[in-house]
Design an enzyme around this catalytic site. Structure first.
Site, PDB file in Angstrom:
ATOM      1  CB  SER A 130       4.512 -46.120  23.350  1.00  0.00           C
ATOM      2  OG  SER A 130       3.542 -47.046  22.844  1.00  0.00           O
TER       3      SER A 130
ATOM      4  CE  LYS B 157       8.733 -50.443  28.082  1.00  0.00           C
ATOM      5  NZ  LYS B 157       8.583 -50.544  29.605  1.00  0.00           N
TER       6      LYS B 157
END
Length: 406
Positions: free
Chosen positions: A304, A52
């Site tokens: 991720s 992110k």
């Protein structure tokens, strides 16, 4: 502004001095299991522990001075929170993050540690989004959407640039999907460079809003549900993201909570990688046989993020050991006299079992006060080894029973 290869390459320039180029490595263990060549792209090794930061930092770069003065606000289950907090502090901008009350403690503490003010509200992402909108109206801060924003999507798309620079022969990239920002950026970049590459999204089956939206042909909202993959527990995908998902994503598959937990466990045990539920989802889908037609192909599974509470990790390890029958539970009827319990523990140890819990029932059994049921938890290398230990104990005259909590 349009999301395209140029905007993603510009984002790569914007973030290159801050964001790490994360490892991409081949795993023979999972390649052999899945009959294809599996590579893991480890964004759990990114600063802040997840991908992110890429999108958040690119967004901060593109804010005007006036927007920066007003500060920024975001809503997030955790990873976007940390990315925004880190990026805002780097630009000396005040940040406020609204997180669910159910957000992992590790993510909340880390977000505060990066300099943000944290407000916790609601149970899932959509609840804290509503609260963030309310606070934004009161303060005038700039809202940074975790996925439904072109700058954010462009930042996430830089992952695909790294993958194809290092592995141009990649045939498929498997990506966790919640709101859609990550997969939109990756799919746009990858398909622009290599149109033949497959992009496959993975979503928890209990809140598969992106899959439902694709099937209906329009953005769909599903009832909120809390998945172990909290980072992709999103009720409504972004409408901007949805346009790129429709255009570039080949397929979205769903996985169960058990499959997510198993993926997390396997990454820990076989590759020594700590992954949160969303991060383990691509590998989990491969291990569960949900992705077809990859035999002999070069497949990149995106890990991720790795921001998961250590307590959750411990629960998953114990749970999977029990399910795999590598942590066996049984009771033994023992004569209640000095030395019998110690002898039995010693015998189990000699047979290769590691006794982790022993609990004696203080109530006598049907034979009276001279006998007691003793409950054992024993870790073993394999299910077969556990069966051997129990069989040898029976052959030695011990009376084994089921593990009954007392």
């Amino acid at each position: 502004m349009e999301l395209n290869l140029d905007t993603i390459k510009k984002a790569q320039e914007n973030i290159k001095k801050v964001v790490r180029k994360t490892p991409l490595f081949y795993t023979s263990t999972f390649s052999n299991k899945c009959n294809c060549n599996i590579y893991l792209k480890c964004e759990n090794k990114q600063k802040t522990g997840a991908f992110k930061l890429r999108g958040a930092y690119n967004k901060l770069v593109n804010l005007t001075d006036e927007q920066k003065k007003r500060g920024v606000i975001a809503s997030s289950a955790g990873n976007h929170a940390q990315g925004v907090a880190y990026a805002a502090t780097a630009f000396n901008v005040k940040s406020t993050i609204v997180m669910p009350e159910t957000a992992p403690l590790a993510k909340v503490k880390a977000t505060r540690g990066y300099g943000a003010e944290v407000i916790q509200s609601g149970q899932v992402y959509d609840d804290c989004y509503a609260k963030a909108v309310e606070v934004q109206k009161e303060t005038g801060a700039t809202f940074i959407n975790p996925f439904n924003d072109i700058d954010v999507m462009a930042g996430q798309g830089t992952i695909a640039l790294e993958v194809l620079e290092e592995l141009p022969e990649a045939d498929c990239i498997i990506v966790p999907i919640g709101g859609g920002g990550l997969i939109s950026g990756i799919a746009t970049a990858a398909k622009s460079i290599k149109p033949s590459i497959k992009i496959i999204g993975v979503q928890p089956e209990i809140i598969a809003s992106s899959k439902a939206s694709i099937e209906k042909g329009e953005v769909v909202t599903l009832p909120g549900a809390k998945s172990l993959a909290d980072g992709i527990s999103v009720s409504t995908p972004g409408d901007k993201c949805f346009e790129y998902i429709k255009k570039y994503v080949d397929e979205i598959v769903t996985i169960s909570e058990d499959e997510i937990a198993y993926g997390m466990f396997e990454l820990m045990e076989r590759n020594k990688l700590i992954a949160e539920g969303a991060g383990a989802s691509p590998l989990a889908a491969l291990l569960a046989g949900k992705i077809k037609g990859m035999e002999g192909k070069n497949v990149v599974a995106l890990v991720s993020g790795g921001n998961v509470d250590i307590a959750t990790t411990a629960k998953i390890i114990e749970r999977e050991l029990v399910l795999l029958k590598r942590r066996i539970r049984f009771s033994v009827e023992l004569q209640d006299k000095e030395g019998t319990l110690g002898t039995l523990i010693s015998e189990i140890g000699k047979m290769g079992g590691n006794v982790v819990t022993v609990r004696q029932n203080n109530n006598w059994n049907e034979k009276g006060l001279d006998f007691a049921d003793v409950l054992f938890e024993v870790t073993v290398p394999s299910e077969e080894h556990g069966d051997q230990i129990k069989n040898k104990l029976k052959e030695s005259g011990y009376k084994l029973g089921s593990y009954k909590c007392i």
